[in-house]
Design an enzyme around this catalytic site. Sequence first.
Site, PDB file in Angstrom:
ATOM      1  N   ARG A  27      71.269  15.095  90.800  1.00 34.92           N
ATOM      2  CA  ARG A  27      70.883  14.961  89.312  1.00 34.92           C
ATOM      3  C   ARG A  27      72.057  15.518  88.668  1.00 34.92           C
ATOM      4  O   ARG A  27      72.431  16.730  88.804  1.00 34.92           O
ATOM      5  CB  ARG A  27      69.687  15.839  88.789  1.00 34.92           C
ATOM      6  N   ASP A  36      59.226   8.677  76.434  1.00 32.90           N
ATOM      7  CA  ASP A  36      59.770   9.724  76.974  1.00 32.90           C
ATOM      8  C   ASP A  36      60.256  10.477  75.935  1.00 32.90           C
ATOM      9  O   ASP A  36      60.161  10.125  74.802  1.00 32.90           O
ATOM     10  CB  ASP A  36      61.127   9.038  77.735  1.00 32.90           C
ATOM     11  N   CYS A  76      57.106  10.224  81.936  1.00 31.18           N
ATOM     12  CA  CYS A  76      57.818  10.689  82.977  1.00 31.18           C
ATOM     13  C   CYS A  76      57.739  12.285  83.105  1.00 31.18           C
ATOM     14  O   CYS A  76      57.682  12.784  84.309  1.00 31.18           O
ATOM     15  CB  CYS A  76      59.235  10.254  83.124  1.00 31.18           C
ATOM     16  N   HIS A 102      67.182   6.657  85.886  1.00 29.63           N
ATOM     17  CA  HIS A 102      66.091   7.471  86.565  1.00 29.63           C
ATOM     18  C   HIS A 102      65.261   6.661  87.709  1.00 29.63           C
ATOM     19  O   HIS A 102      64.156   6.566  87.450  1.00 29.63           O
ATOM     20  CB  HIS A 102      65.178   8.196  85.621  1.00 29.63           C
ATOM     21  N   ARG A 160      55.447  10.578  92.487  1.00 27.79           N
ATOM     22  CA  ARG A 160      56.940  11.023  92.862  1.00 27.79           C
ATOM     23  C   ARG A 160      57.050  11.264  94.188  1.00 27.79           C
ATOM     24  O   ARG A 160      58.239  11.013  94.865  1.00 27.79           O
ATOM     25  CB  ARG A 160      57.674  12.018  91.860  1.00 27.79           C
ATOM     26  N   GLN A 217      62.242   7.828  89.252  1.00 34.89           N
ATOM     27  CA  GLN A 217      60.898   7.980  88.447  1.00 34.89           C
ATOM     28  C   GLN A 217      60.150   6.627  88.303  1.00 34.89           C
ATOM     29  O   GLN A 217      59.086   6.605  88.358  1.00 34.89           O
ATOM     30  CB  GLN A 217      61.399   8.458  86.994  1.00 34.89           C
TER      31      GLN A 217
END
Length: 311
Positions: free
Chosen positions: A105, A227, A266, A132, A294, A135
Amino acid sequence: MTTRHFLKDDDLTPEEQRELLEFAAAVKRPGWNRHSLAHNGTPRSVAVIFEKPSTRTRLSFQVGIAELGGNPVVIDSQSTQLGRGETIADTARVLSRYVDAIVIRTFADARITELAQHASVPVVNALTDGWHPCQLLADLMTVAEHKPLKGTAIAYVGDAAFNMGNSTVIACSTAGMHVRIGAPAGYQPAREVLDRAAEINRTTGGSVTVTADPVEAVTGADVVSTDSWVSMGMEDREQRLGELAPYQLSTDLLSHAADDAIVLHCLPAHRGEEITDEVMDGPHSRVFDQAENRLHAQKALLAWLVGGDRR
Ligand code: CP
Ligand code: NVA
């Protein structure tokens, strides 16, 4: 043989994405228990590196790798020489001598691209400024638990110009979904993202529309996603909260979606900003299934990418 990486959503073809999501659903079923990350009884190690904070990604990779019989090595970059300026290329070369995959990340996409260029093991994007993709595997898996992906309409409201907006556009196009972006000027996906989606949609039959009107985006949608308005690394908080306020996912906005619409986020959610408590905790919300997925989706991804296991 070229090393396969998963840096952004279109690193999977539509066929590969479909196969991987089917595999992830199998991984989730009770009784699925394979040590795809062990080789002749020896665990394969996976480095999971964080240059930004994380709860879900950190935990789901650590638990998932262990459940696959692998050895998760989870580290914050600040506690490594990366934090003191060792180059990403040298880090890639060294880690490739120790581990069988690198999950990272980080901030700019150029950083993960450089890591992948110099790594001889698969590199997985655990969130960058641009994408992402892990996700979105969980998001699509969650949608598929309720509706067929192909032809289903997903509205994404709020900040659509950063990682989650971009990944939603590309991953959902790959799945043949109809993506409706509801975002003001300055928060809409970049031209190059929309162009790439159009290219994908020519084969998958999906589509993307962009409007500044949140009600228009959400009307009739089968899935509504949002988000946070202020992502990690952003500083202009007050301006963003002001400009994005009309895009809050509230009961009123959701009332325009299909009666059986599901809500995704998310997480982490900033309750009272991009989404209300009533929607987060309401009957349409699937956000905690999405968080759980996930784990299953990433187990499938690593088993597929590192363990060569696809069923
Ligand atoms: N959704 C997500 O990536 O959460 P974390 O930042 O907690 O990992
Ligand atoms: N867009 C958010 C996603 C967090 C999982 C961020 O980058 O902070």
